[in-house]
Motif scaffolding. Sequence first.
Motif, PDB file in Angstrom:
ATOM      1  N   GLN A 217     -13.040 -50.204  32.078  1.00  0.00           N
ATOM      2  CA  GLN A 217     -11.661 -49.696  32.037  1.00  0.00           C
ATOM      3  C   GLN A 217     -10.681 -50.744  31.507  1.00  0.00           C
ATOM      4  O   GLN A 217      -9.606 -50.408  31.009  1.00  0.00           O
ATOM      5  N   ILE A 218     -11.067 -52.005  31.595  1.00  0.00           N
ATOM      6  CA  ILE A 218     -10.202 -53.084  31.140  1.00  0.00           C
ATOM      7  C   ILE A 218     -10.674 -53.665  29.803  1.00  0.00           C
ATOM      8  O   ILE A 218      -9.893 -53.855  28.877  1.00  0.00           O
ATOM      9  N   ALA A 219     -11.964 -53.915  29.697  1.00  0.00           N
ATOM     10  CA  ALA A 219     -12.489 -54.645  28.545  1.00  0.00           C
ATOM     11  C   ALA A 219     -12.982 -53.775  27.404  1.00  0.00           C
ATOM     12  O   ALA A 219     -13.144 -54.264  26.285  1.00  0.00           O
ATOM     13  N   VAL A 220     -13.224 -52.487  27.673  1.00  0.00           N
ATOM     14  CA  VAL A 220     -13.840 -51.642  26.651  1.00  0.00           C
ATOM     15  C   VAL A 220     -12.948 -50.464  26.252  1.00  0.00           C
ATOM     16  O   VAL A 220     -12.546 -50.332  25.098  1.00  0.00           O
ATOM     17  N   LEU A 221     -12.659 -49.597  27.213  1.00  0.00           N
ATOM     18  CA  LEU A 221     -11.987 -48.328  26.920  1.00  0.00           C
ATOM     19  C   LEU A 221     -10.725 -48.470  26.075  1.00  0.00           C
ATOM     20  O   LEU A 221     -10.575 -47.767  25.068  1.00  0.00           O
TER      21      LEU A 221
ATOM     22  N   ALA B 181     -10.089 -62.532  30.674  1.00  0.00           N
ATOM     23  CA  ALA B 181      -9.743 -63.142  29.391  1.00  0.00           C
ATOM     24  C   ALA B 181     -10.957 -63.835  28.763  1.00  0.00           C
ATOM     25  O   ALA B 181     -11.177 -63.748  27.547  1.00  0.00           O
ATOM     26  N   ARG B 182     -11.746 -64.500  29.585  1.00  0.00           N
ATOM     27  CA  ARG B 182     -12.901 -65.251  29.097  1.00  0.00           C
ATOM     28  C   ARG B 182     -13.990 -64.325  28.544  1.00  0.00           C
ATOM     29  O   ARG B 182     -14.672 -64.659  27.565  1.00  0.00           O
ATOM     30  N   GLU B 183     -14.153 -63.154  29.157  1.00  0.00           N
ATOM     31  CA  GLU B 183     -15.243 -62.254  28.778  1.00  0.00           C
ATOM     32  C   GLU B 183     -14.911 -61.321  27.616  1.00  0.00           C
ATOM     33  O   GLU B 183     -15.818 -60.739  27.009  1.00  0.00           O
ATOM     34  N   GLN B 184     -13.628 -61.176  27.305  1.00  0.00           N
ATOM     35  CA  GLN B 184     -13.250 -60.194  26.285  1.00  0.00           C
ATOM     36  C   GLN B 184     -13.912 -60.421  24.935  1.00  0.00           C
ATOM     37  O   GLN B 184     -14.362 -59.455  24.294  1.00  0.00           O
ATOM     38  N   PRO B 185     -14.029 -61.665  24.442  1.00  0.00           N
ATOM     39  CA  PRO B 185     -14.682 -61.864  23.142  1.00  0.00           C
ATOM     40  C   PRO B 185     -16.115 -61.332  23.096  1.00  0.00           C
ATOM     41  O   PRO B 185     -16.544 -60.787  22.074  1.00  0.00           O
ATOM     42  N   GLN B 186     -16.855 -61.469  24.194  1.00  0.00           N
ATOM     43  CA  GLN B 186     -18.230 -60.970  24.222  1.00  0.00           C
ATOM     44  C   GLN B 186     -18.247 -59.442  24.179  1.00  0.00           C
ATOM     45  O   GLN B 186     -19.078 -58.832  23.501  1.00  0.00           O
ATOM     46  N   PHE B 187     -17.305 -58.822  24.892  1.00  0.00           N
ATOM     47  CA  PHE B 187     -17.209 -57.362  24.841  1.00  0.00           C
ATOM     48  C   PHE B 187     -16.817 -56.901  23.438  1.00  0.00           C
ATOM     49  O   PHE B 187     -17.301 -55.869  22.962  1.00  0.00           O
ATOM     50  N   ASP B 188     -15.949 -57.651  22.779  1.00  0.00           N
ATOM     51  CA  ASP B 188     -15.544 -57.299  21.414  1.00  0.00           C
ATOM     52  C   ASP B 188     -16.743 -57.311  20.473  1.00  0.00           C
ATOM     53  O   ASP B 188     -16.876 -56.434  19.604  1.00  0.00           O
ATOM     54  N   LEU B 189     -17.614 -58.314  20.642  1.00  0.00           N
ATOM     55  CA  LEU B 189     -18.824 -58.375  19.818  1.00  0.00           C
ATOM     56  C   LEU B 189     -19.725 -57.171  20.080  1.00  0.00           C
ATOM     57  O   LEU B 189     -20.305 -56.593  19.148  1.00  0.00           O
TER      58      LEU B 189
END
Length: 333
Positions: A109-113, A314-322
């Motif tokens: 709900q925060i990092a993907v949607l 904040a730290r995990e968002q780049p991995q979710f973006d990939l």
Amino acid sequence: MLTEIQTFTMTPLRSAALAGVAFALLATTIPAKAQETDWPTRTVTVVVPFAAGGNTDIMARVASQKLAEDLKQPFVVENRAGAGGAIAANYVLQAAPDGYTIFFAAAPQIAVLPHVQKVNYDPIKDFTPVSAFGTGPFILAISSENPAKTVAEFVASAKGKKLNYASGGTGSVSHLSGALFVARSGIDCAHIPYKGGAPAMTALLGGQVDMYFGNAADIIPFVDSGKARIIAVAADKRMSQLPDVPTVSETYPDFSLSSWNGFLVSSKTPKAIVDKLAKYAIAAAKDPAVVDKLHKLGVEANGTTPAEIAAQIAREQPQFDLAIKAADLKQAQ
């Protein structure tokens, strides 16, 4: 003489004035203090973005039971599934920001949607992270009929073949983990989405798909019965429940999509309430009985502070973006 009389008569006036100022200052601090100590004074609704019975729902109920015991008020779980969690998120934001409607969210709900479809909320501006309650790493399972014992063996056997992988739904962490694995390994593997972890696992056992990233609770029972095999964990470190199972990162570095669950509230919620909820949520996550319950689900108890969960997001968002890019999901415009 006049000076003495003036001094004598003015001193009480000054004292009265100072007393009035002090009272006024005290009066302005009473509401904040009462708010800090009194909340909650009635039922708190804990909104879960998925249907009852899944890992997020179970964790929310474990947390709510402990909070109710410690804060002496009912914490009632309300399931509002749909739109990948956007329905639940909007419901929380439309409620009064008074701490009586809180969001037990999951990472998507925060990092993907918000990054793959239009939603009516800004995950960073509209929500205040309170505490991550638990993290359930997704584990990579294959059919026990497949002879591969390691990630390297599985990838080697997949070369030159067309495979399928299951997920619990498009855009889920299950889907993104599979997509990222396919991208990093270079195998030819198509995504087959299912309506949840149980049917995805059924498809794996039935031979309709070749691999599946799922929750430990969905997979471990079938491993114990010999119907499936776990070859890796998508986490920063090995799971305490599966110490002999390597992480995917041991083959493909920096491979970890954290499937945390935890408390968020509207960003308009008073800080005193945020701090108090965080204090009790942290204590709940560290309670030995709660830790044991989560461990049996294959979930690591967290209990992070508001600052820690904000930094984690904040730290995990780049991995979710990939992973979003690997899954070829349409970016929100």
